[in-house]
Write a protein that holds these residues in place. Structure first.
Motif, mmCIF file in Angstrom:
data_model
loop_
_atom_site.group_PDB
_atom_site.id
_atom_site.type_symbol
_atom_site.label_atom_id
_atom_site.label_comp_id
_atom_site.label_asym_id
_atom_site.label_seq_id
_atom_site.Cartn_x
_atom_site.Cartn_y
_atom_site.Cartn_z
ATOM 1 N N ALA A 24 1.755 45.254 29.848
ATOM 2 C CA ALA A 24 0.901 46.123 30.660
ATOM 3 C C ALA A 24 1.097 45.835 32.144
ATOM 4 O O ALA A 24 1.155 46.758 32.963
ATOM 5 C CB ALA A 24 -0.566 45.928 30.274
ATOM 6 N N TYR A 25 1.205 44.558 32.486
ATOM 7 C CA TYR A 25 1.396 44.166 33.884
ATOM 8 C C TYR A 25 2.657 44.806 34.452
ATOM 9 O O TYR A 25 2.640 45.378 35.538
ATOM 10 C CB TYR A 25 1.476 42.637 33.958
ATOM 11 N N LEU A 26 3.742 44.729 33.704
ATOM 12 C CA LEU A 26 4.998 45.332 34.177
ATOM 13 C C LEU A 26 4.911 46.849 34.234
ATOM 14 O O LEU A 26 5.371 47.466 35.202
ATOM 15 C CB LEU A 26 6.165 44.926 33.273
ATOM 16 N N LEU A 27 4.350 47.456 33.209
ATOM 17 C CA LEU A 27 4.219 48.918 33.217
ATOM 18 C C LEU A 27 3.374 49.381 34.394
ATOM 19 O O LEU A 27 3.701 50.366 35.058
ATOM 20 C CB LEU A 27 3.590 49.399 31.908
ATOM 21 N N TYR A 28 2.316 48.663 34.668
ATOM 22 C CA TYR A 28 1.415 49.038 35.757
ATOM 23 C C TYR A 28 2.073 48.806 37.111
ATOM 24 O O TYR A 28 1.996 49.644 37.996
ATOM 25 C CB TYR A 28 0.117 48.247 35.630
ATOM 26 N N ARG A 29 2.726 47.672 37.293
ATOM 27 C CA ARG A 29 3.305 47.342 38.586
ATOM 28 C C ARG A 29 4.526 48.183 38.924
ATOM 29 O O ARG A 29 4.746 48.517 40.076
ATOM 30 C CB ARG A 29 3.704 45.863 38.649
ATOM 31 N N PHE A 30 5.318 48.528 37.927
ATOM 32 C CA PHE A 30 6.542 49.272 38.206
ATOM 33 C C PHE A 30 6.430 50.748 37.876
ATOM 34 O O PHE A 30 7.339 51.511 38.130
ATOM 35 C CB PHE A 30 7.738 48.635 37.481
ATOM 36 N N GLY A 31 5.304 51.153 37.300
ATOM 37 C CA GLY A 31 5.045 52.572 37.087
ATOM 38 C C GLY A 31 4.427 53.131 38.356
ATOM 39 O O GLY A 31 3.762 52.429 39.098
ATOM 40 N N GLY A 32 4.669 54.376 38.624
ATOM 41 C CA GLY A 32 4.130 54.976 39.834
ATOM 42 C C GLY A 32 2.879 55.782 39.558
ATOM 43 O O GLY A 32 2.313 55.730 38.471
ATOM 44 N N LEU A 33 2.470 56.533 40.551
ATOM 45 C CA LEU A 33 1.262 57.343 40.429
ATOM 46 C C LEU A 33 1.592 58.829 40.324
ATOM 47 O O LEU A 33 0.694 59.656 40.349
ATOM 48 C CB LEU A 33 0.350 57.095 41.637
ATOM 49 N N ARG A 34 2.860 59.174 40.254
ATOM 50 C CA ARG A 34 3.225 60.581 40.144
ATOM 51 C C ARG A 34 2.883 61.093 38.744
ATOM 52 O O ARG A 34 2.752 60.336 37.799
ATOM 53 C CB ARG A 34 4.719 60.756 40.415
ATOM 54 N N ALA A 35 2.772 62.395 38.652
ATOM 55 C CA ALA A 35 2.409 63.011 37.369
ATOM 56 C C ALA A 35 3.443 62.704 36.294
ATOM 57 O O ALA A 35 3.110 62.594 35.116
ATOM 58 C CB ALA A 35 2.262 64.518 37.543
ATOM 59 N N SER A 36 4.712 62.542 36.681
ATOM 60 C CA SER A 36 5.760 62.272 35.693
ATOM 61 C C SER A 36 5.643 60.873 35.096
ATOM 62 O O SER A 36 6.303 60.571 34.109
ATOM 63 C CB SER A 36 7.141 62.437 36.336
ATOM 64 N N GLU A 37 4.822 60.016 35.672
ATOM 65 C CA GLU A 37 4.705 58.652 35.189
ATOM 66 C C GLU A 37 3.383 58.395 34.460
ATOM 67 O O GLU A 37 2.940 57.268 34.314
ATOM 68 C CB GLU A 37 4.895 57.692 36.358
ATOM 69 N N VAL A 38 2.764 59.471 33.995
ATOM 70 C CA VAL A 38 1.493 59.352 33.283
ATOM 71 C C VAL A 38 1.671 58.537 32.006
ATOM 72 O O VAL A 38 0.822 57.719 31.663
ATOM 73 C CB VAL A 38 0.921 60.752 32.969
ATOM 74 N N ALA A 39 2.785 58.725 31.309
ATOM 75 C CA ALA A 39 3.016 57.995 30.059
ATOM 76 C C ALA A 39 3.044 56.496 30.313
ATOM 77 O O ALA A 39 2.514 55.712 29.517
ATOM 78 C CB ALA A 39 4.315 58.451 29.413
ATOM 79 N N GLU A 65 -6.816 42.833 35.566
ATOM 80 C CA GLU A 65 -5.810 43.895 35.463
ATOM 81 C C GLU A 65 -6.404 45.174 34.873
ATOM 82 O O GLU A 65 -6.058 46.270 35.298
ATOM 83 C CB GLU A 65 -4.612 43.434 34.642
ATOM 84 N N LEU A 66 -7.297 45.013 33.897
ATOM 85 C CA LEU A 66 -7.959 46.195 33.336
ATOM 86 C C LEU A 66 -8.803 46.879 34.412
ATOM 87 O O LEU A 66 -8.832 48.109 34.512
ATOM 88 C CB LEU A 66 -8.825 45.810 32.133
ATOM 89 N N GLY A 67 -9.445 46.072 35.245
ATOM 90 C CA GLY A 67 -10.214 46.634 36.349
ATOM 91 C C GLY A 67 -9.341 47.399 37.328
ATOM 92 O O GLY A 67 -9.686 48.502 37.768
ATOM 93 N N TYR A 68 -8.182 46.835 37.681
ATOM 94 C CA TYR A 68 -7.258 47.547 38.570
ATOM 95 C C TYR A 68 -6.793 48.861 37.947
ATOM 96 O O TYR A 68 -6.660 49.870 38.621
ATOM 97 C CB TYR A 68 -6.044 46.686 38.917
ATOM 98 N N HIS A 69 -6.542 48.818 36.662
ATOM 99 C CA HIS A 69 -6.104 50.037 35.978
ATOM 100 C C HIS A 69 -7.207 51.098 36.019
ATOM 101 O O HIS A 69 -6.947 52.262 36.295
ATOM 102 C CB HIS A 69 -5.705 49.721 34.536
#
Length: 185
Positions: free
Chosen positions: A87-102, A127-131
């Motif tokens: 989850a940490y990696l997905l959250y940190r390296f995933g973006g906020l664009r609509a294409s990165e919703v998954a 981390e859950l709080g940040y999410h």
């Protein structure tokens, strides 16, 4: 340092040279507080999967690390640490664009699983709080989670988690103040 849209707490991927970014994430993934030291992984194979992912991050190969952590999560579904690091990696390296919703959804699911498996770990709660703070609807829930993490970190005397929670609560207060200031204008 420039922030990502949506006030992410970390700079964009290109904001820090790649080797430094990889080293910082590898250190964060390998860092454990006193509370985490009391919760050893029950399976040496799970530990080796985590070490392999940390090595991939140190080499700058986040895709391979995520692939390995995904396989490890399937192989060791009761390992909260594997779900958390994924989850940490997905959250940190995933973006906020609509294409990165998954990617954000997968991070949320992995965090929820980690918290369900080990509800007393303040790092997981932070981390859950940040999410949750990324969603306007769940922002109040994020504040509640951060305060619960603060209580846990104090009880466990986990200084690293206390620092993370303090930063998170400070960020939430700053956002609230900016929002109120904008309403007055």
């Amino acid at each position: 340092m420039k922030r990502l849209p949506g006030n992410r707490k970390h700079p964009p991927l290109g904001g820090i040279p790649g080797c430094i970014t990889a080293a910082l994430v590898a250190i964060a993934l390998g860092a454990v507080g006193p509370a985490a030291a009391q919760r050893p992984a029950p399976d040496p194979a799970a530990d080796s999967a985590l070490a392999l992912a940390a090595r991939g991050i140190a080499m700058g190969d986040t895709v391979e690390a995520l692939r390995g952590l995904g396989a490890a999560a399937a192989a060791f579904p009761r390992s909260a640490e594997i779900h958390f690091r994924r989850a940490y990696l997905l959250y940190r390296f995933g973006g906020l664009r609509a294409s990165e919703v998954a990617s954000r959804d997968a991070a949320g699911e992995a965090l929820t699983t980690a918290v369900r498996l080990d509800p007393g770990n303040p790092r997981y709660q932070v981390e859950l709080g940040y999410h949750r703070a990324q969603s306007a609807i769940l922002r109040f829930d994020a504040d509640r989670i951060f305060r619960r993490a603060l209580r846990m970190a104090r009880e466990q005397n986990d200084m690293a988690a206390l620092a993370d929670v303090g930063a998170a609560l400070g960020d939430m207060s700053r956002r609230r103040a900016e929002m109120l200031r904008a309403r007055r204008l």
